[in-house]
Design an enzyme around this catalytic site. Structure first.
Site, PDB file in Angstrom:
ATOM      1  N   ARG A 149       0.764  -1.195  -0.064  1.00 31.93           N
ATOM      2  CA  ARG A 149      -0.017   0.004  -0.056  1.00 31.93           C
ATOM      3  C   ARG A 149       0.755   1.338   0.070  1.00 31.93           C
ATOM      4  O   ARG A 149       2.109   1.059   0.395  1.00 31.93           O
ATOM      5  CB  ARG A 149      -0.702   0.086   1.388  1.00 31.93           C
ATOM      6  CG  ARG A 149      -0.288  -0.494   2.494  1.00 31.93           C
ATOM      7  CD  ARG A 149      -1.276  -0.470   3.701  1.00 31.93           C
ATOM      8  NE  ARG A 149      -1.831   0.822   3.973  1.00 31.93           N
ATOM      9  CZ  ARG A 149      -1.369   1.633   4.832  1.00 31.93           C
ATOM     10  NH1 ARG A 149      -0.267   1.451   5.412  1.00 31.93           N
ATOM     11  NH2 ARG A 149      -2.067   2.788   5.089  1.00 31.93           N
TER      12      ARG A 149
ATOM     13  N   ARG B  92      19.316  -5.079   3.569  1.00 29.22           N
ATOM     14  CA  ARG B  92      19.939  -3.885   2.953  1.00 29.22           C
ATOM     15  C   ARG B  92      20.578  -3.042   3.979  1.00 29.22           C
ATOM     16  O   ARG B  92      20.375  -3.210   5.164  1.00 29.22           O
ATOM     17  CB  ARG B  92      18.716  -3.101   2.496  1.00 29.22           C
ATOM     18  CG  ARG B  92      18.323  -3.324   1.083  1.00 29.22           C
ATOM     19  CD  ARG B  92      17.199  -2.428   0.304  1.00 29.22           C
ATOM     20  NE  ARG B  92      16.004  -2.149   1.160  1.00 29.22           N
ATOM     21  CZ  ARG B  92      15.629  -0.981   1.717  1.00 29.22           C
ATOM     22  NH1 ARG B  92      16.316   0.098   1.314  1.00 29.22           N
ATOM     23  NH2 ARG B  92      14.749  -1.069   2.387  1.00 29.22           N
TER      24      ARG B  92
ATOM     25  N   ARG C 268      18.213  10.754   1.409  1.00 29.58           N
ATOM     26  CA  ARG C 268      17.652  11.743   2.225  1.00 29.58           C
ATOM     27  C   ARG C 268      18.804  12.352   3.267  1.00 29.58           C
ATOM     28  O   ARG C 268      19.759  11.657   3.256  1.00 29.58           O
ATOM     29  CB  ARG C 268      16.519  11.092   3.273  1.00 29.58           C
ATOM     30  CG  ARG C 268      16.893   9.824   4.134  1.00 29.58           C
ATOM     31  CD  ARG C 268      15.682   9.517   5.023  1.00 29.58           C
ATOM     32  NE  ARG C 268      16.029   8.348   5.682  1.00 29.58           N
ATOM     33  CZ  ARG C 268      15.071   7.740   6.468  1.00 29.58           C
ATOM     34  NH1 ARG C 268      13.873   8.266   6.744  1.00 29.58           N
ATOM     35  NH2 ARG C 268      15.715   6.665   7.250  1.00 29.58           N
TER      36      ARG C 268
ATOM     37  N   GLU D 283      22.157   9.887   3.431  1.00 26.81           N
ATOM     38  CA  GLU D 283      21.868   8.140   3.648  1.00 26.81           C
ATOM     39  C   GLU D 283      21.776   7.715   2.099  1.00 26.81           C
ATOM     40  O   GLU D 283      21.309   8.265   1.193  1.00 26.81           O
ATOM     41  CB  GLU D 283      20.435   8.030   4.141  1.00 26.81           C
ATOM     42  CG  GLU D 283      20.537   8.010   5.585  1.00 26.81           C
ATOM     43  CD  GLU D 283      19.121   7.376   6.321  1.00 26.81           C
ATOM     44  OE1 GLU D 283      18.977   7.951   7.279  1.00 26.81           O
ATOM     45  OE2 GLU D 283      18.557   6.648   5.537  1.00 26.81           O
TER      46      GLU D 283
ATOM     47  N   TYR E 193      11.712  -6.457  10.370  1.00 26.47           N
ATOM     48  CA  TYR E 193      12.095  -5.133  10.700  1.00 26.47           C
ATOM     49  C   TYR E 193      11.079  -4.800  11.835  1.00 26.47           C
ATOM     50  O   TYR E 193      10.012  -5.184  11.872  1.00 26.47           O
ATOM     51  CB  TYR E 193      11.807  -4.237   9.296  1.00 26.47           C
ATOM     52  CG  TYR E 193      11.711  -2.667  10.004  1.00 26.47           C
ATOM     53  CD1 TYR E 193      13.005  -2.074  10.091  1.00 26.47           C
ATOM     54  CD2 TYR E 193      10.726  -1.923  10.659  1.00 26.47           C
ATOM     55  CE1 TYR E 193      13.022  -0.981  10.440  1.00 26.47           C
ATOM     56  CE2 TYR E 193      10.800  -0.710  11.162  1.00 26.47           C
ATOM     57  CZ  TYR E 193      12.116  -0.112  11.133  1.00 26.47           C
ATOM     58  OH  TYR E 193      12.138   0.905  11.314  1.00 26.47           O
TER      59      TYR E 193
ATOM     60  N   ASP F  10       9.937  -1.792  14.798  1.00 25.79           N
ATOM     61  CA  ASP F  10      10.071  -0.574  15.483  1.00 25.79           C
ATOM     62  C   ASP F  10      10.417  -0.698  16.804  1.00 25.79           C
ATOM     63  O   ASP F  10      10.391  -1.682  17.300  1.00 25.79           O
ATOM     64  CB  ASP F  10       9.018   0.612  14.908  1.00 25.79           C
ATOM     65  CG  ASP F  10       8.972   1.301  13.927  1.00 25.79           C
ATOM     66  OD1 ASP F  10       9.900   1.647  13.441  1.00 25.79           O
ATOM     67  OD2 ASP F  10       7.760   1.402  13.176  1.00 25.79           O
TER      68      ASP F  10
HETATM   69  P1  FAD Z   1      19.551  -4.155  17.520  1.00 26.21           P
HETATM   70  O1  FAD Z   1      19.252  -2.628  18.420  1.00 26.21           O
HETATM   71  O2  FAD Z   1      20.135  -4.179  16.398  1.00 26.21           O
HETATM   72  O3  FAD Z   1      20.356  -4.616  18.866  1.00 26.21           O
HETATM   73  C1  FAD Z   1      20.940  -5.916  18.620  1.00 26.21           C
HETATM   74  C2  FAD Z   1      22.173  -5.852  19.453  1.00 26.21           C
HETATM   75  O4  FAD Z   1      23.058  -7.054  19.251  1.00 26.21           O
HETATM   76  C3  FAD Z   1      23.571  -5.132  18.902  1.00 26.21           C
HETATM   77  O5  FAD Z   1      23.839  -4.032  19.564  1.00 26.21           O
HETATM   78  C4  FAD Z   1      24.401  -5.838  18.143  1.00 26.21           C
HETATM   79  O6  FAD Z   1      25.827  -5.620  18.483  1.00 26.21           O
HETATM   80  C5  FAD Z   1      24.509  -6.975  19.291  1.00 26.21           C
HETATM   81  N1  FAD Z   1      25.138  -8.461  18.767  1.00 26.21           N
HETATM   82  C6  FAD Z   1      24.537  -8.859  17.605  1.00 26.21           C
HETATM   83  N2  FAD Z   1      25.425  -9.876  17.599  1.00 26.21           N
HETATM   84  C7  FAD Z   1      26.090 -10.307  18.590  1.00 26.21           C
HETATM   85  C8  FAD Z   1      26.930 -11.184  19.044  1.00 26.21           C
HETATM   86  N3  FAD Z   1      27.296 -12.297  18.219  1.00 26.21           N
HETATM   87  N4  FAD Z   1      27.427 -10.970  20.286  1.00 26.21           N
HETATM   88  C9  FAD Z   1      27.257  -9.900  20.905  1.00 26.21           C
HETATM   89  N5  FAD Z   1      26.367  -8.976  20.560  1.00 26.21           N
HETATM   90  C10 FAD Z   1      25.763  -9.143  19.518  1.00 26.21           C
HETATM   91  N6  FAD Z   1      12.551   2.520  15.119  1.00 26.21           N
HETATM   92  C11 FAD Z   1      11.832   3.074  15.622  1.00 26.21           C
HETATM   93  O7  FAD Z   1      10.826   2.946  16.372  1.00 26.21           O
HETATM   94  N7  FAD Z   1      11.523   4.595  14.944  1.00 26.21           N
HETATM   95  C12 FAD Z   1      12.537   4.939  14.119  1.00 26.21           C
HETATM   96  O8  FAD Z   1      12.567   6.215  13.899  1.00 26.21           O
HETATM   97  C13 FAD Z   1      13.511   3.887  13.624  1.00 26.21           C
HETATM   98  N8  FAD Z   1      14.340   4.222  12.655  1.00 26.21           N
HETATM   99  C14 FAD Z   1      15.306   3.282  12.372  1.00 26.21           C
HETATM  100  C15 FAD Z   1      16.275   3.733  11.357  1.00 26.21           C
HETATM  101  C16 FAD Z   1      17.210   2.673  10.673  1.00 26.21           C
HETATM  102  C17 FAD Z   1      18.088   2.969   9.663  1.00 26.21           C
HETATM  103  C18 FAD Z   1      17.219   1.402  11.326  1.00 26.21           C
HETATM  104  C19 FAD Z   1      17.829   0.354  10.803  1.00 26.21           C
HETATM  105  C20 FAD Z   1      16.193   0.975  12.370  1.00 26.21           C
HETATM  106  C21 FAD Z   1      15.204   1.895  12.790  1.00 26.21           C
HETATM  107  N9  FAD Z   1      14.198   1.717  13.664  1.00 26.21           N
HETATM  108  C22 FAD Z   1      13.465   2.691  14.197  1.00 26.21           C
HETATM  109  C23 FAD Z   1      14.396   0.427  14.297  1.00 26.21           C
HETATM  110  C24 FAD Z   1      14.985  -0.061  15.687  1.00 26.21           C
HETATM  111  O9  FAD Z   1      16.399   0.225  15.528  1.00 26.21           O
HETATM  112  C25 FAD Z   1      14.830  -1.304  16.178  1.00 26.21           C
HETATM  113  O10 FAD Z   1      13.599  -1.613  16.660  1.00 26.21           O
HETATM  114  C26 FAD Z   1      15.448  -1.678  17.398  1.00 26.21           C
HETATM  115  O11 FAD Z   1      16.990  -1.517  16.952  1.00 26.21           O
HETATM  116  C27 FAD Z   1      15.283  -3.149  17.670  1.00 26.21           C
HETATM  117  O12 FAD Z   1      16.143  -3.578  18.764  1.00 26.21           O
HETATM  118  P2  FAD Z   1      16.740  -4.925  18.879  1.00 26.21           P
HETATM  119  O13 FAD Z   1      17.131  -5.368  20.076  1.00 26.21           O
HETATM  120  O14 FAD Z   1      16.236  -5.837  18.010  1.00 26.21           O
HETATM  121  O15 FAD Z   1      18.159  -4.759  17.695  1.00 26.21           O
END
Ligand code: FAD
Ligand code: NA
Length: 378
Positions: A173, A256, A287, A310, A358, A360
Site C-alpha cells: 500500500r 539492505r 535523504r 543516507e 523489521y 520499530d
Molecule cells: P538491535 O538494536 O540491532 O540490537 C542488537 C544488538 O545485538 C546490537 O547492539 C549488536 O551489536 C548485538 N549483537 C549482535 N550479534 C552479537 C553477538 N554475536 N555477540 C554480541 N552482541 C551481538 N525504530 C523506531 O521505532 N523509530 C525509528 O525512527 C527507527 N528508525 C530506524 C532507522 C534505521 C536506519 C533502522 C535500521 C532502524 C530503525 N528503527 C526505528 C528500528 C530500531 O532500530 C529497532 O527497533 C531496534 O534496533 C530493535 O532492537 P533490537 O534489540 O532487536 O536490535
C-alpha cells in the site's frame, strides 16, 4: 553465577534484562559493540554538542499503552512531532502524500472527494490487470504522475534496482491522506527522550543484578561468555543475526544497509527541518537528516549544524544489516533457521536480527515483554 545470558544490548535485550532482573534473576548482557542501545544508540557530537544517532535517526512512536507506560518508567519524552518533506525537481513537497502534496503537485485546489476521484481515475490505467512488477503496482495504487514523482526514484535508490525489475509485493500500500494532516506517524504517542537515548537505556540496566559486558562477541568461542561456555549451563536470549548463529548453514539472509555521510556545516540551520527526502534519481542519496531539529527545545550552537546523507545498498557480510530484503528464498532459509532454533530449547531468538524482521522500537519492546511473559518467566 548468572541465571540468564542476554546477547545484544539493543531494546529487545535491554527490556528482557530489565524485566528479568526486576523478577529477581541475575542477568548477564553481552554486546559486541562498545556501547549499549543497539541501533537506537545516540551520542553527543563532541564538536557541536548536538545529539546524533549513529545508526540512523530514531523517532519513538507507539499506540501500545503497555509499551508507553513501560518506557516512561525510564525517560520522559519531548512533544516532538515528526514531519518529512521531499525535494522533487527543485521543489519541496510535504510527505507522506497528502492533500497539500496533491494540490501543490497538480497546481489545484481540490477538496478530499475531488482529489480521491482524480487519483482513482489516474490509477485506472492499470484497471483489470494484475501488477507484474513494482512499477505497475505503484501506478495501480496512486496513478502514474504521483508514483513517478515521489515513489519511483526514491524506491529505485533504496533498492539500487529499476522498479520494473522489483516484485510488486515490496509495496502493498502507498498511504495517501486526503487531508492536510502531514504528521509522519499516526500513533497515539510520539516524542524523543528528553535527555537522550543513552540516558534512557542506562536507566534500564542500572540494577545490581544486571552485569553488562561490552566489546565481546558471543559467537567468539574464546570469549568468556560465549555459545561454548554457556551451552547446557544457562539459558540464552540471542538477539544477533540468526544465520550467523548457525554458521550460515542454510545460507545468508539478505539485508539492505545504509552508508551515512556525515558533515558538520558552518551554518546554524542547513535545511530548516529534520528530514528531507530526495525523490529524484539524479541525486544519489535518499535523504538528509539534520539532527539539531529533533530537539528544538535545546540550546545548540547558532553557527554549526550536523547533517547525515543516507545512501542505501545491499548489505554483504560485515555490513550493518538494517532492512530485511525478504525474498521467497530468504523466507525459505528463515524457516530452515527456525527449525534449527527449535532444536536448541535453551536458546531463545528475539529482536530484529534474531527473527529476521523489521521492528520499530516499540515493537521490539512489546515482543521482548511477551517473551518474558510467555517463555522466560515460566
Ligand atoms: P538491535 O538494536 O540491532 O540490537 C542488537 C544488538 O545485538 C546490537 O547492539 C549488536 O551489536 C548485538 N549483537 C549482535 N550479534 C552479537 C553477538 N554475536 N555477540 C554480541 N552482541 C551481538 N525504530 C523506531 O521505532 N523509530 C525509528 O525512527 C527507527 N528508525 C530506524 C532507522 C534505521 C536506519 C533502522 C535500521 C532502524 C530503525 N528503527 C526505528 C528500528 C530500531 O532500530 C529497532 O527497533 C531496534 O534496533 C530493535 O532492537 P533490537 O534489540 O532487536 O536490535
Ligand atoms: Na530455541
Amino acid at each position: 553465577m548468572t541465571d540468564l545470558v542476554v546477547v545484544g544490548a539493543g531494546l529487545f535485550g535491554l527490556t528482557v534484562a530489565e524485566r528479568m532482573a526486576a523478577a529477581g534473576r541475575h542477568v548477564t548482557v553481552v554486546d559486541r559493540r562498545d556501547h549499549i542501545g543497539g541501533n537506537a544508540y545516540s551520542e553527543t557530537d563532541a564538536a557541536t554538542g548536538i545529539e546524533v544517532h549513529r545508526y540512523g535517526a530514531h523517532l519513538f512512536h507507539t499506540s501500545n499503552a503497555r509499551v508507553w507506560e513501560y518506557v516512561n518508567r525510564f525517560t520522559a519524552f519531548t512533544d516532538y512531532t515528526h514531519r518529512v518533506f521531499t525535494t522533487h525537481r527543485g521543489e519541496v513537497f510535504p510527505m507522506p502524500i497528502n492533500l497539500g502534496t496533491i494540490n501543490q503537485f497538480f497546481r489545484s485546489a481540490l477538496g478530499p472527494d475531488a482529489a480521491r476521484a482524480l487519483i482513482a481515475q489516474q490509477a485506472a490505467e492499470m484497471a483489470g490487470r494484475t501488477p507484474a512488477n513494482l512499477d505497475e503496482q505503484g501506478v495501480s495504487l496512486i496513478g502514474r504522475p504521483l508514483y513517478e514523482a515521489f515513489i519511483r526514484g526514491y524506491t529505485a535508490k533504496q533498492w539500487q534496482t529499476d522498479p520494473r525489475e522489483l516484485p510488486a509485493s515490496i509495496i502493498s500500500r502507498l498511504p495517501v491522506r486526503y487531508s492536510y494532516d502531514s504528521r509522519y506517524f499516526s500513533d497515539t504517542w510520539e516524542g524523543l527522550p528528553v535527555d537522550g537515548y543513552t540516558a534512557w537505556f542506562e536507566r534500564m540496566i542500572d540494577h545490581p543484578r544486571i552485569e553488562v559486558r561490552l566489546g565481546e562477541d558471543f559467537l567468539d568461542d574464546g570469549a568468556e561468555v560465549s555459545r561454548a561456555s554457556t551451552r547446557g549451563r544457562v539459558p540464552v536470549v540471542f538477539t544477533g543475526p540468526v544465520d550467523r548463529y548457525f554458521g550460515y548453514a542454510e545460507g545468508d539472509l539478505a539485508w539492505r544497509t545504509i552508508d551515512f555521510e556525515w558533515e558538520t556545516l558552518p551554518v546554524g540551520d542547513f535545511q530548516g527541518t529534520s528530514v528531507m527526502n530526495y525523490a529524484d534519481e539524479d541525486v544519489p542519496f535518499t535523504r538528509i537528516h539534520e539532527f539539531r531539529h529533533f530537539h528544538p527545545e535545546r540550546t545548540y550552537p547558532a553557527d554549526r549544524t550536523v547533517i547525515a546523507r543516507e545512501f542505501s545498498r545491499a548489505a554483504v557480510r560485515g555490513d550493518e544489516p538494517y532492512y530485511p530484503v525478504n525474498t521467497p528464498l530468504d523466507r525459505e532459509r528463515l524457516e530452515a533457521y527456525r527449525a534449527l532454533a527449535a532444536s536448541e530449547p535453551d536458546v531463545h531468538f528475539g529482536g530484529r536480527l534474531g527473527t529476521y524482521q523489521y521492528l520499530d522500537m516499540h515493537m521490539a519492546i512489546a515482543s521482548a515483554l511477551s517473551m518474558v511473559d510467555n517463555v522466560l518467566s515460566r
